[in-house]
Design a protein around this motif. Structure first.
Motif, PDB file in Angstrom:
ATOM      1  N   TYR A 238       0.814  -1.212   0.000  1.00 12.30           N
ATOM      2  CA  TYR A 238       0.000   0.000   0.000  1.00 12.30           C
ATOM      3  C   TYR A 238       0.850   1.265   0.000  1.00 12.30           C
ATOM      4  O   TYR A 238       0.448   2.286   0.501  1.00 12.30           O
ATOM      5  CB  TYR A 238      -0.942   0.001   1.203  1.00 12.30           C
ATOM      6  CG  TYR A 238      -1.981  -1.083   1.094  1.00 12.30           C
ATOM      7  CD1 TYR A 238      -3.014  -0.980   0.182  1.00 12.30           C
ATOM      8  CD2 TYR A 238      -1.903  -2.219   1.880  1.00 12.30           C
ATOM      9  CE1 TYR A 238      -3.961  -1.971   0.054  1.00 12.30           C
ATOM     10  CE2 TYR A 238      -2.845  -3.224   1.771  1.00 12.30           C
ATOM     11  CZ  TYR A 238      -3.876  -3.090   0.858  1.00 12.30           C
ATOM     12  OH  TYR A 238      -4.804  -4.083   0.736  1.00 12.30           O
ATOM     13  N   ARG A 239       2.037   1.202  -0.579  1.00 21.39           N
ATOM     14  CA  ARG A 239       2.876   2.386  -0.686  1.00 21.39           C
ATOM     15  C   ARG A 239       2.476   3.206  -1.905  1.00 21.39           C
ATOM     16  O   ARG A 239       2.059   2.653  -2.918  1.00 21.39           O
ATOM     17  CB  ARG A 239       4.333   1.977  -0.800  1.00 21.39           C
ATOM     18  CG  ARG A 239       4.958   1.737   0.538  1.00 21.39           C
ATOM     19  CD  ARG A 239       6.447   1.589   0.431  1.00 21.39           C
ATOM     20  NE  ARG A 239       6.753   0.221   0.831  1.00 21.39           N
ATOM     21  CZ  ARG A 239       7.553  -0.586   0.190  1.00 21.39           C
ATOM     22  NH1 ARG A 239       8.198  -0.182  -0.873  1.00 21.39           N
ATOM     23  NH2 ARG A 239       7.770  -1.801   0.616  1.00 21.39           N
ATOM     24  N   LYS A 240       2.651   4.476  -1.798  1.00 25.62           N
ATOM     25  CA  LYS A 240       2.296   5.360  -2.908  1.00 25.62           C
ATOM     26  C   LYS A 240       3.240   5.087  -4.084  1.00 25.62           C
ATOM     27  O   LYS A 240       4.454   5.017  -3.914  1.00 25.62           O
ATOM     28  CB  LYS A 240       2.418   6.810  -2.459  1.00 25.62           C
ATOM     29  CG  LYS A 240       1.893   7.796  -3.451  1.00 25.62           C
ATOM     30  CD  LYS A 240       1.887   9.190  -2.889  1.00 25.62           C
ATOM     31  CE  LYS A 240       1.312  10.147  -3.905  1.00 25.62           C
ATOM     32  NZ  LYS A 240       1.235  11.497  -3.398  1.00 25.62           N
ATOM     33  N   GLY A 241       2.648   4.913  -5.248  1.00 25.13           N
ATOM     34  CA  GLY A 241       3.440   4.660  -6.450  1.00 25.13           C
ATOM     35  C   GLY A 241       3.853   3.209  -6.625  1.00 25.13           C
ATOM     36  O   GLY A 241       4.601   2.893  -7.537  1.00 25.13           O
ATOM     37  N   ALA A 242       3.378   2.335  -5.757  1.00 31.88           N
ATOM     38  CA  ALA A 242       3.751   0.910  -5.844  1.00 31.88           C
ATOM     39  C   ALA A 242       2.554   0.100  -6.315  1.00 31.88           C
ATOM     40  O   ALA A 242       2.071  -0.777  -5.623  1.00 31.88           O
ATOM     41  CB  ALA A 242       4.242   0.425  -4.489  1.00 31.88           C
ATOM     42  N   ARG A 243       2.089   0.406  -7.503  1.00 28.82           N
ATOM     43  CA  ARG A 243       0.945  -0.312  -8.056  1.00 28.82           C
ATOM     44  C   ARG A 243       1.400  -1.678  -8.555  1.00 28.82           C
ATOM     45  O   ARG A 243       2.481  -1.818  -9.111  1.00 28.82           O
ATOM     46  CB  ARG A 243       0.346   0.491  -9.195  1.00 28.82           C
ATOM     47  CG  ARG A 243      -0.968  -0.069  -9.667  1.00 28.82           C
ATOM     48  CD  ARG A 243      -1.684   0.937 -10.535  1.00 28.82           C
ATOM     49  NE  ARG A 243      -2.968   0.386 -10.908  1.00 28.82           N
ATOM     50  CZ  ARG A 243      -3.309   0.078 -12.144  1.00 28.82           C
ATOM     51  NH1 ARG A 243      -2.459   0.291 -13.130  1.00 28.82           N
ATOM     52  NH2 ARG A 243      -4.485  -0.436 -12.401  1.00 28.82           N
ATOM     53  N   ASP A 244       0.574  -2.693  -8.350  1.00 25.18           N
ATOM     54  CA  ASP A 244       0.877  -4.075  -8.735  1.00 25.18           C
ATOM     55  C   ASP A 244       2.132  -4.611  -8.051  1.00 25.18           C
ATOM     56  O   ASP A 244       2.859  -5.412  -8.612  1.00 25.18           O
ATOM     57  CB  ASP A 244       1.018  -4.199 -10.259  1.00 25.18           C
ATOM     58  CG  ASP A 244      -0.298  -3.950 -10.969  1.00 25.18           C
ATOM     59  OD1 ASP A 244      -1.354  -4.190 -10.343  1.00 25.18           O
ATOM     60  OD2 ASP A 244      -0.269  -3.526 -12.129  1.00 25.18           O
ATOM     61  N   LYS A 245       2.379  -4.163  -6.846  1.00 18.65           N
ATOM     62  CA  LYS A 245       3.478  -4.695  -6.036  1.00 18.65           C
ATOM     63  C   LYS A 245       2.868  -5.427  -4.850  1.00 18.65           C
ATOM     64  O   LYS A 245       1.861  -4.986  -4.287  1.00 18.65           O
ATOM     65  CB  LYS A 245       4.390  -3.580  -5.520  1.00 18.65           C
ATOM     66  CG  LYS A 245       4.992  -2.727  -6.595  1.00 18.65           C
ATOM     67  CD  LYS A 245       6.139  -3.406  -7.245  1.00 18.65           C
ATOM     68  CE  LYS A 245       6.765  -2.437  -8.263  1.00 18.65           C
ATOM     69  NZ  LYS A 245       7.651  -3.053  -9.161  1.00 18.65           N
ATOM     70  N   TYR A 246       3.482  -6.526  -4.451  1.00 23.77           N
ATOM     71  CA  TYR A 246       2.938  -7.362  -3.384  1.00 23.77           C
ATOM     72  C   TYR A 246       4.023  -7.714  -2.384  1.00 23.77           C
ATOM     73  O   TYR A 246       5.197  -7.795  -2.731  1.00 23.77           O
ATOM     74  CB  TYR A 246       2.342  -8.653  -3.966  1.00 23.77           C
ATOM     75  CG  TYR A 246       1.200  -8.386  -4.913  1.00 23.77           C
ATOM     76  CD1 TYR A 246      -0.086  -8.202  -4.425  1.00 23.77           C
ATOM     77  CD2 TYR A 246       1.407  -8.295  -6.275  1.00 23.77           C
ATOM     78  CE1 TYR A 246      -1.138  -7.937  -5.286  1.00 23.77           C
ATOM     79  CE2 TYR A 246       0.364  -8.035  -7.146  1.00 23.77           C
ATOM     80  CZ  TYR A 246      -0.899  -7.856  -6.638  1.00 23.77           C
ATOM     81  OH  TYR A 246      -1.939  -7.593  -7.476  1.00 23.77           O
TER      82      TYR A 246
END
Length: 193
Positions: free
Chosen positions: A58-66
């Motif tokens: 749920y970090r900003k700019g971390a889309r599609d990261k798990y």
């Protein structure tokens, strides 16, 4: 020899294309059978492997990261093992229970150290601390023995008398303020917790 294989791609269309090529390679060149029933496409949030699962970052700019987390089945299995070790009906001293509990937790945390588990471990630690307190309360058995134990732990006579004859259940007493102030974390740590 590969028993399980997991391939992660960005889209389902790419996953279907890669599955066809991998299945052709495995069955044609290596002559291994691909089990169609166990083969599936799923989102990372619904995927579990070797006790691990995924949670969105749920970090900003971390889309599609798990991030890795511990799967729900693994948490339930750990709690059942802790319950088995700290069961009040097992004839074991507090030191023996804490030694078994420590070996279980060190091994478990060593295996799942890659996952994001600190929040859940804090909650689990609070729950696990109640278990030895419950065992100690049950080991005292009679009200007079409980009163003597409270007096030895520094509680005033009137308060010790009142708490030793409480009608609350054992689990409620283990979570009460009297057990938290007498069987403190420091006293549990002296016993090896």
């Amino acid at each position: 020899y590969a028993d399980d294989c997991s391939i992660f791609l960005r889209s389902q269309r790419a996953a279907q294309r890669v599955l066809r090529s991998v299945a052709d390679f495995l069955e044609g060149r290596l002559r291994l059978l691909v089990n169609e029933e166990k083969t599936k496409f799923c989102r990372p949030l619904k995927f579990e492997l070797l006790g691990y699962a995924f949670v969105s970052s749920y970090r900003k700019g971390a889309r599609d990261k798990y991030n890795l987390r511990v799967a729900g089945k693994s948490w339930r299995r750990l709690k059942m093992k802790v319950k088995a070790i700290t069961r009040k009906s097992i004839p074991a001293s507090l030191r023996e229970r804490t030694e078994r509990l420590n070996s279980l937790m060190f091994g478990w945390i060593g295996y799942f150290r890659l996952g994001k588990i600190w929040g859940k471990l804090r909650e689990l630690d609070r729950w696990v601390r109640y278990r030895p307190r419950y065992c100690v309360w049950k080991a005292w058995k009679k009200p007079n023995r409980r009163m003597r134990a409270f007096r030895q732990l520094g509680i005033a006579a009137g308060m010790a008398y009142a708490w030793s004859r409480s009608r609350m259940g054992g689990w409620a007493i283990a979570q009460s303020s009297i057990m938290r102030t007498t069987l403190t974390v420091e006293r549990l740590q002296k016993r090896g917790y």
